[in-house]
Scaffold this motif. Structure first.
Motif, PDB file in Angstrom:
ATOM      1  N   GLY A 148       0.857  -0.995   0.065  1.00 28.37           N
ATOM      2  CA  GLY A 148       0.119   0.028   0.016  1.00 28.37           C
ATOM      3  C   GLY A 148       0.759   1.310   0.079  1.00 28.37           C
ATOM      4  N   THR A 149       0.219   2.301   0.487  1.00 26.98           N
ATOM      5  CA  THR A 149       0.914   3.724   0.569  1.00 26.98           C
ATOM      6  C   THR A 149       2.292   3.621   0.629  1.00 26.98           C
ATOM      7  OG1 THR A 149      -0.954   4.482   1.559  1.00 26.98           O
ATOM      8  CG2 THR A 149       0.847   5.783   1.432  1.00 26.98           C
ATOM      9  N   SER A 150       3.054   4.428   0.018  1.00 27.38           N
ATOM     10  CA  SER A 150       4.647   4.635   0.057  1.00 27.38           C
ATOM     11  C   SER A 150       5.211   3.227  -0.133  1.00 27.38           C
ATOM     12  CB  SER A 150       4.994   5.348   1.406  1.00 27.38           C
ATOM     13  OG  SER A 150       4.042   6.670   1.287  1.00 27.38           O
ATOM     14  N   ALA A 151       4.753   2.544  -0.772  1.00 28.67           N
ATOM     15  CA  ALA A 151       5.398   1.151  -1.138  1.00 28.67           C
ATOM     16  C   ALA A 151       5.528   0.267   0.109  1.00 28.67           C
ATOM     17  CB  ALA A 151       6.542   1.318  -1.845  1.00 28.67           C
ATOM     18  N   SER A 152       4.620   0.482   0.966  1.00 26.80           N
ATOM     19  CA  SER A 152       4.853  -0.394   2.368  1.00 26.80           C
ATOM     20  C   SER A 152       5.371  -1.777   2.257  1.00 26.80           C
ATOM     21  CB  SER A 152       3.413  -0.106   3.021  1.00 26.80           C
ATOM     22  OG  SER A 152       3.664  -0.913   4.252  1.00 26.80           O
ATOM     23  N   VAL A 153       6.153  -2.274   3.257  1.00 20.37           N
ATOM     24  CA  VAL A 153       6.389  -3.521   3.438  1.00 20.37           C
ATOM     25  C   VAL A 153       5.677  -4.206   4.368  1.00 20.37           C
ATOM     26  CG1 VAL A 153       8.920  -3.298   2.533  1.00 20.37           C
ATOM     27  CG2 VAL A 153       8.380  -3.207   4.907  1.00 20.37           C
ATOM     28  N   ALA A 154       4.928  -3.375   4.878  1.00 17.07           N
ATOM     29  CA  ALA A 154       4.032  -4.023   6.053  1.00 17.07           C
ATOM     30  C   ALA A 154       3.132  -4.889   5.765  1.00 17.07           C
ATOM     31  CB  ALA A 154       3.367  -2.743   6.963  1.00 17.07           C
ATOM     32  N   THR A 155       3.050  -6.016   6.485  1.00 14.26           N
ATOM     33  CA  THR A 155       1.962  -6.959   6.441  1.00 14.26           C
ATOM     34  C   THR A 155       1.309  -7.200   7.776  1.00 14.26           C
ATOM     35  OG1 THR A 155       3.391  -8.595   5.054  1.00 14.26           O
ATOM     36  CG2 THR A 155       1.643  -9.509   6.296  1.00 14.26           C
ATOM     37  N   GLU A 156      -0.097  -7.209   7.616  1.00 16.26           N
ATOM     38  CA  GLU A 156      -0.892  -7.378   8.996  1.00 16.26           C
ATOM     39  C   GLU A 156      -1.690  -8.699   8.903  1.00 16.26           C
ATOM     40  OE1 GLU A 156      -2.586  -4.087  10.620  1.00 16.26           O
ATOM     41  OE2 GLU A 156      -1.524  -2.883   9.460  1.00 16.26           O
ATOM     42  N   GLU A 157      -2.123  -9.252  10.037  1.00 17.93           N
ATOM     43  CA  GLU A 157      -2.921 -10.462   9.872  1.00 17.93           C
ATOM     44  C   GLU A 157      -4.079 -10.124  10.860  1.00 17.93           C
ATOM     45  OE1 GLU A 157      -0.444 -13.789  11.404  1.00 17.93           O
ATOM     46  OE2 GLU A 157       1.005 -13.720   9.559  1.00 17.93           O
ATOM     47  N   TYR A 158      -5.293 -10.783  10.462  1.00 18.68           N
ATOM     48  CA  TYR A 158      -6.598 -10.594  11.210  1.00 18.68           C
ATOM     49  C   TYR A 158      -6.944 -11.869  11.980  1.00 18.68           C
ATOM     50  CZ  TYR A 158     -11.196  -8.442  12.108  1.00 18.68           C
ATOM     51  OH  TYR A 158     -12.190  -7.895  12.615  1.00 18.68           O
ATOM     52  N   ASP A 159      -7.351 -11.928  13.351  1.00 15.49           N
ATOM     53  CA  ASP A 159      -7.974 -12.992  13.706  1.00 15.49           C
ATOM     54  C   ASP A 159      -9.322 -13.215  13.946  1.00 15.49           C
ATOM     55  OD1 ASP A 159      -8.319 -11.314  15.839  1.00 15.49           O
ATOM     56  OD2 ASP A 159      -6.976 -12.286  17.298  1.00 15.49           O
ATOM     57  N   GLY A 160     -10.083 -12.028  13.486  1.00 15.50           N
ATOM     58  CA  GLY A 160     -11.706 -11.747  13.435  1.00 15.50           C
ATOM     59  C   GLY A 160     -11.881 -10.628  14.242  1.00 15.50           C
ATOM     60  N   THR A 161     -10.762 -10.439  15.152  1.00 13.37           N
ATOM     61  CA  THR A 161     -11.164  -9.189  16.131  1.00 13.37           C
ATOM     62  C   THR A 161      -9.881  -8.079  15.849  1.00 13.37           C
ATOM     63  OG1 THR A 161     -12.000 -10.690  17.741  1.00 13.37           O
ATOM     64  CG2 THR A 161     -11.260  -8.608  18.423  1.00 13.37           C
ATOM     65  N   ASP A 162      -8.659  -8.532  15.931  1.00 10.92           N
ATOM     66  CA  ASP A 162      -7.709  -7.587  16.200  1.00 10.92           C
ATOM     67  C   ASP A 162      -6.531  -7.985  14.887  1.00 10.92           C
ATOM     68  OD1 ASP A 162      -8.138  -6.414  18.683  1.00 10.92           O
ATOM     69  OD2 ASP A 162      -7.615  -8.121  19.426  1.00 10.92           O
ATOM     70  N   TRP A 163      -5.965  -6.980  14.508  1.00 11.89           N
ATOM     71  CA  TRP A 163      -4.881  -6.737  13.564  1.00 11.89           C
ATOM     72  C   TRP A 163      -3.532  -7.063  13.963  1.00 11.89           C
ATOM     73  CZ3 TRP A 163      -5.778  -7.381   8.355  1.00 11.89           C
ATOM     74  CH2 TRP A 163      -7.160  -7.494   7.948  1.00 11.89           C
ATOM     75  N   THR A 164      -2.762  -7.793  13.864  1.00 13.58           N
ATOM     76  CA  THR A 164      -1.483  -7.772  14.388  1.00 13.58           C
ATOM     77  C   THR A 164      -0.316  -7.902  13.175  1.00 13.58           C
ATOM     78  OG1 THR A 164      -1.365 -10.178  14.364  1.00 13.58           O
ATOM     79  CG2 THR A 164      -1.851  -9.009  16.466  1.00 13.58           C
ATOM     80  N   ASN A 165       1.024  -7.143  13.195  1.00 10.16           N
ATOM     81  CA  ASN A 165       1.831  -7.087  12.403  1.00 10.16           C
ATOM     82  C   ASN A 165       2.490  -8.554  12.149  1.00 10.16           C
ATOM     83  OD1 ASN A 165       1.539  -4.493  12.016  1.00 10.16           O
ATOM     84  ND2 ASN A 165       2.945  -3.756  13.739  1.00 10.16           N
ATOM     85  N   GLY A 166       2.529  -8.976  10.710  1.00  5.14           N
ATOM     86  CA  GLY A 166       3.340 -10.138  10.337  1.00  5.14           C
ATOM     87  C   GLY A 166       4.624  -9.648   9.740  1.00  5.14           C
ATOM     88  N   GLY A 167       5.188 -10.751   8.974  1.00  3.05           N
ATOM     89  CA  GLY A 167       6.572 -10.561   8.557  1.00  3.05           C
ATOM     90  C   GLY A 167       6.668  -9.574   7.205  1.00  3.05           C
ATOM     91  N   ASP A 168       7.564  -8.847   7.292  1.00  2.00           N
ATOM     92  CA  ASP A 168       7.818  -7.719   6.092  1.00  2.00           C
ATOM     93  C   ASP A 168       7.986  -8.288   4.832  1.00  2.00           C
ATOM     94  OD1 ASP A 168       7.336  -5.869   8.302  1.00  2.00           O
ATOM     95  OD2 ASP A 168       9.075  -5.062   8.084  1.00  2.00           O
TER      96      ASP A 168
END
Length: 299
Positions: A148-168
């Protein structure tokens, strides 16, 4: 097995004990077919749905809240997003999906869950972004979003409630493609600083670079898994299409109306792409691959 299995992949071999036959799953040539137009003429939409006959298209330019459903034949307008936006994406199914991120006039971290009827705002992403990619076969209970924005390396995982950072990601991008699941994801293409050929696979914790696309691309429509993916359209209103078999990319039949900022859902053998800039503003195309099984001669 006593009957032919479901969820087959190209080259899979099995023994059918009832037929007393060794079989192999084969795939023929795929084709793109223009089908019914979307209700809304727009670009920059989000899309989610695991199968070709149950897809949701939502949002759009400029900052639209419209949402509609596709049943494999017709598009029907449904209830709107709570927050209108463009350049978003989605994950999950028609009955349990999530509309993610986007641009509301500023970059958004919004996450809205869909239950097949209406949207309910959930917990925000950790990183606001537009033009991200949601892994097309990930779910409302096990989601994956990247880039996404600014060529992000960020990955996020969802468990049905919260988003947590995954591997870049190894190579950040905005406007990338993503298919697969939270534990078996695929990212390819995108932009930064120019259009990319980069392709990476995710195992639930880290990304590994694999064979590249044949042609650099970004912001088209896609569907599938880590071992069976299709995309169509993309950069400079291209009509290009490629498929991935878990190892290599193959050039496929062109889509009928080339366009960037298309959205897509479905599988690698039965997918749907929709919308984009004119002349594809309300265009919809289905991808279908002839499939079957053949008995292996063991004599």
């Amino acid at each position: 097995v006593s009957s032919d299995p479901s969820n087959l992949y190209k080259g899979q071999v099995w023994y059918n004990s009832t037929a007393e036959a060794l079989k192999i799953y084969t795939l023929g040539t795929g084709t793109w077919t223009t089908v019914e137009d979307t209700v809304q003429s727009t670009t920059g939409r989000g899309s989610f749905g695991h199968v070709q006959s149950a897809v949701v298209a939502c949002g759009g330019y400029p900052h639209e809240g419209n949402s509609e459903e596709y049943d494999g034949t017709d598009w029907t307008e449904g209830n709107n997003l709570n927050t209108a936006r463009e350049s978003l994406d989605g994950i999950g199914t028609l009955a349990a999906g999530v509309a993610l991120a986007g641009h509301t006039g500023s970059v958004s971290a919004l996450s809205e869950e869909y239950n097949g009827t209406s949207y309910t705002e959930g917990n925000d992403l950790n990183t606001g972004r537009h033009l991200p990619a949601g892994a097309s076969q990930s779910t409302q209970a096990a989601g994956l979003l990247l880039g996404g924005t600014s060529a992000s390396v960020a990955t996020e995982e969802y468990d049905g409630t919260d988003w947590t950072n995954g591997g870049d990601l190894n190579q950040g991008a905005y406007g990338p493609y993503a298919t697969g699941t939270q534990t078996a994801g695929l990212k390819f293409g995108g932009e930064y600083p120019g259009s990319q050929v980069n392709c990476e696979e995710y195992d639930g914790s880290s990304w590994t670079e694999v064979n590249n696309l044949n042609v650099s691309n970004e912001m088209g429509g896609e569907g599938g898994t880590q071992s069976s993916t299709i995309y169509g359209g993309g950069e400079s209103d291209t009509d290009a299409s490629e498929s991935y078999n878990g190892t290599t990319w193959s050039t496929e039949a062109n889509i009928n109306t080339g366009a960037s900022q298309r959205a897509g859902s479905g599988t690698g053998v039965l997918a749907v792409i929709h919308n984009g800039p004119s002349p594809a503003a309300n265009s919809t195309e289905e991808w279908a691959v002839a499939a079957g099984s053949a008995t292996v001669d063991t004599s």
